[in-house]
Design an enzyme around this catalytic site. Structure first.
Site, PDB file in Angstrom:
ATOM      1  N   ASP A   9       0.878  -1.159   0.000  1.00 56.23           N
ATOM      2  CA  ASP A   9       0.000   0.000   0.000  1.00 56.23           C
ATOM      3  C   ASP A   9       0.931   1.229   0.000  1.00 56.23           C
ATOM      4  O   ASP A   9       2.083   1.141   0.423  1.00 56.23           O
ATOM      5  CB  ASP A   9      -0.871  -0.044   1.259  1.00 56.23           C
ATOM      6  CG  ASP A   9      -1.682   1.213   1.435  1.00 56.23           C
ATOM      7  OD1 ASP A   9      -2.344   1.632   0.473  1.00 56.23           O
ATOM      8  OD2 ASP A   9      -1.645   1.795   2.544  1.00 56.23           O
ATOM      9  N   ASP A  11      -0.147   5.053   0.792  1.00 59.32           N
ATOM     10  CA  ASP A  11      -0.411   6.013   1.875  1.00 59.32           C
ATOM     11  C   ASP A  11      -0.414   5.308   3.228  1.00 59.32           C
ATOM     12  O   ASP A  11      -1.231   4.422   3.473  1.00 59.32           O
ATOM     13  CB  ASP A  11      -1.787   6.670   1.662  1.00 59.32           C
ATOM     14  CG  ASP A  11      -1.838   7.512   0.390  1.00 59.32           C
ATOM     15  OD1 ASP A  11      -1.087   8.483   0.312  1.00 59.32           O
ATOM     16  OD2 ASP A  11      -2.623   7.174  -0.515  1.00 59.32           O
ATOM     17  N   GLY A  46      -7.520   3.924   3.021  1.00 60.17           N
ATOM     18  CA  GLY A  46      -7.667   2.825   2.064  1.00 60.17           C
ATOM     19  C   GLY A  46      -8.906   2.940   1.188  1.00 60.17           C
ATOM     20  O   GLY A  46      -9.048   2.235   0.203  1.00 60.17           O
ATOM     21  N   ARG A  49     -11.806   8.174  -2.829  1.00 61.69           N
ATOM     22  CA  ARG A  49     -12.190   9.569  -2.567  1.00 61.69           C
ATOM     23  C   ARG A  49     -13.720   9.701  -2.429  1.00 61.69           C
ATOM     24  O   ARG A  49     -14.221  10.269  -1.480  1.00 61.69           O
ATOM     25  CB  ARG A  49     -11.688  10.427  -3.734  1.00 61.69           C
ATOM     26  CG  ARG A  49     -11.600  11.888  -3.428  1.00 61.69           C
ATOM     27  CD  ARG A  49     -11.067  12.607  -4.655  1.00 61.69           C
ATOM     28  NE  ARG A  49      -9.796  12.054  -5.119  1.00 61.69           N
ATOM     29  CZ  ARG A  49      -9.331  12.195  -6.349  1.00 61.69           C
ATOM     30  NH1 ARG A  49     -10.021  12.876  -7.248  1.00 61.69           N
ATOM     31  NH2 ARG A  49      -8.174  11.657  -6.702  1.00 61.69           N
ATOM     32  N   SER A 116      -5.382   5.165  -4.318  1.00 62.09           N
ATOM     33  CA  SER A 116      -5.263   6.591  -4.649  1.00 62.09           C
ATOM     34  C   SER A 116      -5.080   6.857  -6.139  1.00 62.09           C
ATOM     35  O   SER A 116      -4.277   6.206  -6.811  1.00 62.09           O
ATOM     36  CB  SER A 116      -4.080   7.197  -3.890  1.00 62.09           C
ATOM     37  OG  SER A 116      -3.874   8.524  -4.326  1.00 62.09           O
ATOM     38  N   ASN A 118      -3.907   9.639  -6.931  1.00 63.07           N
ATOM     39  CA  ASN A 118      -2.739  10.529  -6.888  1.00 63.07           C
ATOM     40  C   ASN A 118      -1.441   9.757  -6.685  1.00 63.07           C
ATOM     41  O   ASN A 118      -0.389  10.376  -6.474  1.00 63.07           O
ATOM     42  CB  ASN A 118      -2.902  11.547  -5.748  1.00 63.07           C
ATOM     43  CG  ASN A 118      -4.022  12.542  -6.026  1.00 63.07           C
ATOM     44  OD1 ASN A 118      -3.955  13.284  -7.009  1.00 63.07           O
ATOM     45  ND2 ASN A 118      -5.044  12.556  -5.207  1.00 63.07           N
ATOM     46  N   ASP A 170      -1.589  -0.574   6.065  1.00 62.70           N
ATOM     47  CA  ASP A 170      -1.790   0.124   7.346  1.00 62.70           C
ATOM     48  C   ASP A 170      -3.280   0.267   7.673  1.00 62.70           C
ATOM     49  O   ASP A 170      -3.613   0.753   8.751  1.00 62.70           O
ATOM     50  CB  ASP A 170      -1.161   1.526   7.305  1.00 62.70           C
ATOM     51  CG  ASP A 170      -1.970   2.472   6.439  1.00 62.70           C
ATOM     52  OD1 ASP A 170      -2.274   2.095   5.283  1.00 62.70           O
ATOM     53  OD2 ASP A 170      -2.310   3.559   6.909  1.00 62.70           O
TER      54      ASP A 170
END
Ligand code: BG6
Ligand code: MG
Length: 212
Positions: A9, A11, A46, A49, A116, A118, A170
């Site tokens: 992962d 972020d 996780g 958006r 994401s 991004n 996480d």
């Protein structure tokens, strides 16, 4: 070696963007008259958006139209991308970098599996692309975690069967996604709670003891 492929992962595992997500959501929420706090922010880890905003609305007991939702998540992302300009190579620790190099040198295939959209931008600013054989992010999937799509796709791209893939996460939603993909997981941070992931990581480099 039990695992041939590792799927990370982004972020919260390879770097920390939590405070930027928080600031961007908080600014939007204040403008829209919605309440938002750190506890709510942790529930968004996780999650995509749009689903994140749906969680915020539901926590506030509010319903917005499709157009309003689209407008709000576009504004949030503009705030978030502005904050992301602050990310530099220093935001990926030397512990993370050295561990990735060791794992790659041991012959493991490495991928990023992130919800994401991004991720490309963040990895570029971190100068992190070079560690990975494959990147699967929110722009390439239709269902975000806890759906297993992102990890299934990453495993396929690496050419490694699910039973030989280990996911590093996480977020509880990410651990659930790994399970649904038929993959073992190593939890760090909030996902290192006993009983969630297959392995608990006190710190990133502990991964070496489990896979090498
Ligand atoms: C995940 C984050 O990596 O990406 C979530 O943990 C975030 O908090 C999700 O909502 C989607 O991110 P983005 O960058 O597409 O808005
Ligand atoms: Mg995460």
């Amino acid at each position: 070696m039990k695992y041939q492929g590792l799927i990370f992962d982004l972020d919260g595992v390879l770097c920390s963007t939590d405070r930027y997500h928080y600031q961007a959501w908080k600014q939007l929420a204040d403008e829209e008259g919605l309440s938002f706090d750190w506890e709510m922010n942790t529930k968004l880890r996780g999650v995509s958006r749009r689903e994140s905003f749906e969680i915020i609305l539901s926590e506030n007991g509010k319903k917005f139209s499709e157009d309003e939702i689209e407008r709000c998540i576009t504004i949030k992302n503009a705030y978030y991308q502005k904050l992301l300009e602050q990310i530099t190579e220093d935001d990926m620790s030397s512990e993370v970098r050295e561990t990735l190099v060791r794992l790659k040198e041991a012959g493991l295939k490495l991928a990023v599996g992130s919800s994401s959209k991004n991720a490309g931008l963040i990895l570029k600013q971190l100068d992190g692309n070079k560690y990975f054989d494959e990147i699967v992010d929110g722009t390439q999937i239709t269902h975000s975690k806890p759906d297993p799509e992102v990890f299934i796709k990453a495993g396929e791209r690496l050419g490694v069967p699910a039973t030989q893939c280990l996911v590093i996460e996480d977020a509880p939603s990410g651990v659930q996604a790994a399970k649904a993909a038929g993959m073992d997981s190593a939890g760090i941070g909030a996902a290192a709670e006993p009983g969630l992931a297959t392995y608990q990581l006190g710190r990133f480099k502990d991964l070496i003891t489990y896979v090498l």
